[in-house]
Design an enzyme around this catalytic site. Structure first.
Site, mmCIF file in Angstrom:
data_model
loop_
_atom_site.group_PDB
_atom_site.id
_atom_site.type_symbol
_atom_site.label_atom_id
_atom_site.label_comp_id
_atom_site.label_asym_id
_atom_site.label_seq_id
_atom_site.Cartn_x
_atom_site.Cartn_y
_atom_site.Cartn_z
ATOM 1 N N HIS A 1 49.791 -57.737 7.553
ATOM 2 C CA HIS A 1 49.050 -57.070 6.478
ATOM 3 C C HIS A 1 49.244 -57.805 5.153
ATOM 4 O O HIS A 1 48.272 -58.095 4.441
ATOM 5 C CB HIS A 1 49.541 -55.621 6.373
ATOM 6 C CG HIS A 1 48.923 -54.829 5.272
ATOM 7 N ND1 HIS A 1 48.040 -53.794 5.505
ATOM 8 C CD2 HIS A 1 49.071 -54.899 3.918
ATOM 9 C CE1 HIS A 1 47.659 -53.280 4.339
ATOM 10 N NE2 HIS A 1 48.280 -53.926 3.366
ATOM 11 N N GLU A 2 50.508 -58.114 4.817
ATOM 12 C CA GLU A 2 50.783 -58.769 3.531
ATOM 13 C C GLU A 2 50.281 -60.210 3.506
ATOM 14 O O GLU A 2 49.750 -60.668 2.483
ATOM 15 C CB GLU A 2 52.276 -58.708 3.188
ATOM 16 C CG GLU A 2 52.826 -57.309 3.028
ATOM 17 C CD GLU A 2 52.025 -56.394 2.113
ATOM 18 O OE1 GLU A 2 51.400 -56.875 1.144
ATOM 19 O OE2 GLU A 2 52.018 -55.182 2.370
ATOM 20 N N HIS B 1 46.683 -60.369 2.679
ATOM 21 C CA HIS B 1 46.410 -60.259 1.231
ATOM 22 C C HIS B 1 46.344 -61.636 0.576
ATOM 23 O O HIS B 1 45.558 -61.850 -0.348
ATOM 24 C CB HIS B 1 47.505 -59.442 0.531
ATOM 25 C CG HIS B 1 47.273 -57.974 0.515
ATOM 26 N ND1 HIS B 1 46.200 -57.383 -0.112
ATOM 27 C CD2 HIS B 1 47.999 -56.955 1.045
ATOM 28 C CE1 HIS B 1 46.267 -56.074 0.031
ATOM 29 N NE2 HIS B 1 47.353 -55.783 0.730
ATOM 30 N N CYS C 1 47.448 -48.906 2.367
ATOM 31 C CA CYS C 1 47.726 -49.993 1.434
ATOM 32 C C CYS C 1 47.893 -49.416 0.034
ATOM 33 O O CYS C 1 47.145 -48.519 -0.361
ATOM 34 C CB CYS C 1 46.561 -50.980 1.459
ATOM 35 S SG CYS C 1 46.755 -52.400 0.379
ATOM 36 N N LEU C 2 48.864 -49.945 -0.708
ATOM 37 C CA LEU C 2 49.075 -49.494 -2.081
ATOM 38 C C LEU C 2 47.866 -49.779 -2.970
ATOM 39 O O LEU C 2 47.662 -49.106 -3.973
ATOM 40 C CB LEU C 2 50.331 -50.153 -2.666
ATOM 41 C CG LEU C 2 51.652 -49.734 -2.023
ATOM 42 C CD1 LEU C 2 52.803 -50.560 -2.588
ATOM 43 C CD2 LEU C 2 51.911 -48.246 -2.193
#
Length: 151
Positions: free
Chosen positions: A130-131, A134, A88-89
């Site tokens: 994943h996004e 968030h 993850c960024l």
């Protein structure tokens, strides 16, 4: 091109639930473009609005097949299972094994307020999940599985 700061693990905004976008206006379109620019600059494959400090339900993804922008995305169907490393960024230099659906269908809006449906398989399915996590304040490390066997 506007590059935004990517929030890092420990920033409380990453743990908050995002609000639905009621109206897609020029500010949302600019945010989406900035998010894509930021994602590409950081060499990532996805980015969610809270990662740039905005508690709105907006994600951008590009797994090599062209950019996808989704407003108010939601998973409507999932199938199968895949286990792989994820990073993850917002958590640089770290990766963990996470189990995700093999296939998903996600519905949402594009930037012109059209209902769209994205069918994702394998890596795209992983990136979508994943996004979207968030947007709920969930990081992939919350779902990481410990592969070390106890002796």
């Amino acid at each position: 091109m506007a590059i935004r700061n990517i929030r890092q693990e420990g920033d409380p905004i990453l743990r908050k639930k995002c609000r639905k976008i009621e109206r897609i206006n020029e500010r949302i379109r600019i945010l989406a473009k900035d998010m894509l620019d930021t994602m590409y600059e950081a060499e990532g494959v996805g980015l969610a609005a809270p990662q740039v400090g905005i508690l709105k339900r907006l994600i951008v993804i590009d797994v090599g097949e062209g950019p996808i922008t989704l407003v108010n995305p939601e998973v409507v169907s999932e199938e199968g299972e895949q286990e792989d490393l994820e990073g993850c960024l917002s958590i640089p230099g770290r990766s963990e094994i996470v189990i995700r659906p093999k296939r998903v269908i996600v519905k949402g809006l594009d930037l012109e307020e059209n209902q769209i449906e994205v069918k994702g398989e394998d890596f795209l399915a992983r990136a979508l999940c994943h996004e979207i996590d968030h947007l709920e304040g969930i990081l992939y490390i919350d779902k990481a599985i410990n592969k070390k066997e106890s002796r």
